[in-house]
Design an enzyme around this catalytic site. Structure first.
Site, PDB file in Angstrom:
ATOM      1  N   GLU A  44     -20.483 -33.632 133.621  1.00  0.00           N
ATOM      2  CA  GLU A  44     -19.638 -34.774 133.294  1.00  0.00           C
ATOM      3  C   GLU A  44     -20.362 -35.683 132.304  1.00  0.00           C
ATOM      4  O   GLU A  44     -21.568 -35.883 132.391  1.00  0.00           O
ATOM      5  CB  GLU A  44     -19.236 -35.551 134.550  1.00  0.00           C
ATOM      6  CG  GLU A  44     -20.378 -35.872 135.490  1.00  0.00           C
ATOM      7  CD  GLU A  44     -19.901 -36.475 136.805  1.00  0.00           C
ATOM      8  OE1 GLU A  44     -18.938 -37.263 136.781  1.00  0.00           O
ATOM      9  OE2 GLU A  44     -20.503 -36.167 137.848  1.00  0.00           O
ATOM     10  N   THR A  63     -16.275 -40.882 133.751  1.00  0.00           N
ATOM     11  CA  THR A  63     -16.803 -39.720 133.035  1.00  0.00           C
ATOM     12  C   THR A  63     -15.705 -38.710 132.729  1.00  0.00           C
ATOM     13  O   THR A  63     -14.671 -38.667 133.389  1.00  0.00           O
ATOM     14  CB  THR A  63     -17.890 -39.007 133.874  1.00  0.00           C
ATOM     15  OG1 THR A  63     -17.323 -38.594 135.126  1.00  0.00           O
ATOM     16  CG2 THR A  63     -19.078 -39.924 134.114  1.00  0.00           C
TER      17      THR A  63
END
Length: 313
Positions: free
Chosen positions: A256, A207
């Site tokens: 994220e 991420t």
């Protein structure tokens, strides 16, 4: 679009202009209606369409302890204003000295002497000048005295008035779909991609972690379908996680984004560290849940990605 950060930066004799004023936090549909009216009036009067806004938000000066969280940062607001077709924005530094001006002093110095306004577009609830003493009737009276028209935007016809408060309420509940409806576009956050704990990569879902000082209200904890635009302007479908990830101990709250179905090449397109990215929240998938271990979390993440892919398709 020209941007001025003080009265002195506005070119002499810039007018004629059609002007409006406001904080424009979020630039929701109500703001968009006002700015559309400004553009229309400017076109009909052969003038420039200009907005006056303030930095910082006046509430941060007068009551910092209870000032509302800002939906978007100034840079994002200015980009959105430019996309709406304005010719200029005056970002007025807001301080107690500026706030002490009478309604007439404010209108005369800013609208008339600096911007050369031939018309001012406002809503029914406009307030301005020291102690917010000026209202719509004040503006109309000043327009008659100082030589500009006042155009009032009709905000009727909606079940609930578009407002920044409505957007904040929706985001606090994780209801990004309602926020999208009020804003007329997905709510965004923007900021630099920073290094995290690399736990997503270890789980097979690398991420991009937004810096803690990213601009924009963070929605309530949960997983969302959305989009991420990187520093080069590439826009990718994404599954976005907001929260501290209760499956793991000691993880601070973070935002994220996992890019869905990212191509293997070019690899450099995903070297995002240090890049300024924009994350859009389209729809909430679920709340944040503590799982019994990584295996259960990985299974859920596959489901999240599949659901986000379907929504964004």
């Amino acid at each position: 679009m020209q941007i001025w950060n003080s009265l002195a930066e506005v070119p002499p004799a810039f007018g004629p202009t059609v002007v409006t004023l406001g904080n424009f936090d979020g630039l929701h549909k109500g703001h968009q209606e006002v700015l559309a009216q400004v553009r229309a009036e400017a076109a009909s009067r052969h003038g420039a369409a200009v907005a006056l806004t303030f930095d910082p938000h006046p509430a941060l000066v007068h009551r910092p302890e209870s000032a509302p969280e800002q939906i978007m940062g100034l840079a994002d607001k200015l980009r959105a204003m430019e996309a709406l077709g304005l010719d200029g924005v005056l970002v007025m530094p807001y301080n107690l000295e500026f706030a002490a001006q009478s309604p007439e002093e404010f209108v005369r110095s800013v609208f008339v002497e600096t911007l050369g306004a031939v018309a001012v577009v406002v809503g029914q609830d406009v307030r301005f000048g020291r102690g917010n003493a000026g209202d719509l009737s004040t503006m109309v009276s000043l327009g008659a005295d100082l030589g500009f028209d006042v155009v009032v935007v009709n905000e009727e016809g909606h079940d609930r008035r578009w407002s920044s408060t409505w957007v904040r309420e929706a985001l606090q509940q994780g209801d990004v779909s309602t926020a999208l409806s009020v804003l007329g576009r997905a709510h965004t956050m923007s900021g630099e991609v920073v290094h995290g704990a690399a736990r997503g990569r270890e789980l097979g879902f690398p991420t991009a972690n937004l810096s803690p000082d990213a601009c924009g209200i963070i929605p309530s904890d949960g997983v969302y379908a959305g989009w991420m635009t990187d520093g080069a302007g590439h826009r990718w479908p994404a599954a976005i996680s907001v929260g501290s990830n209760p499956t793991f101990i000691g993880v601070s709250r973070q935002v994220e984004a996992y890019v869905i179905d990212r191509p293997e090449e070019p690899v450099e397109a995903f070297n995002l560290y240090g890049q300024h990215v924009v994350v859009e929240f389209v729809q909430r998938l679920r709340g944040m849940v503590a799982y019994t271990g990584p295996e259960a979390l990985i299974e859920q993440m596959h489901q999240d990605v599949s659901q986000a892919r379907d929504i964004l398709a």
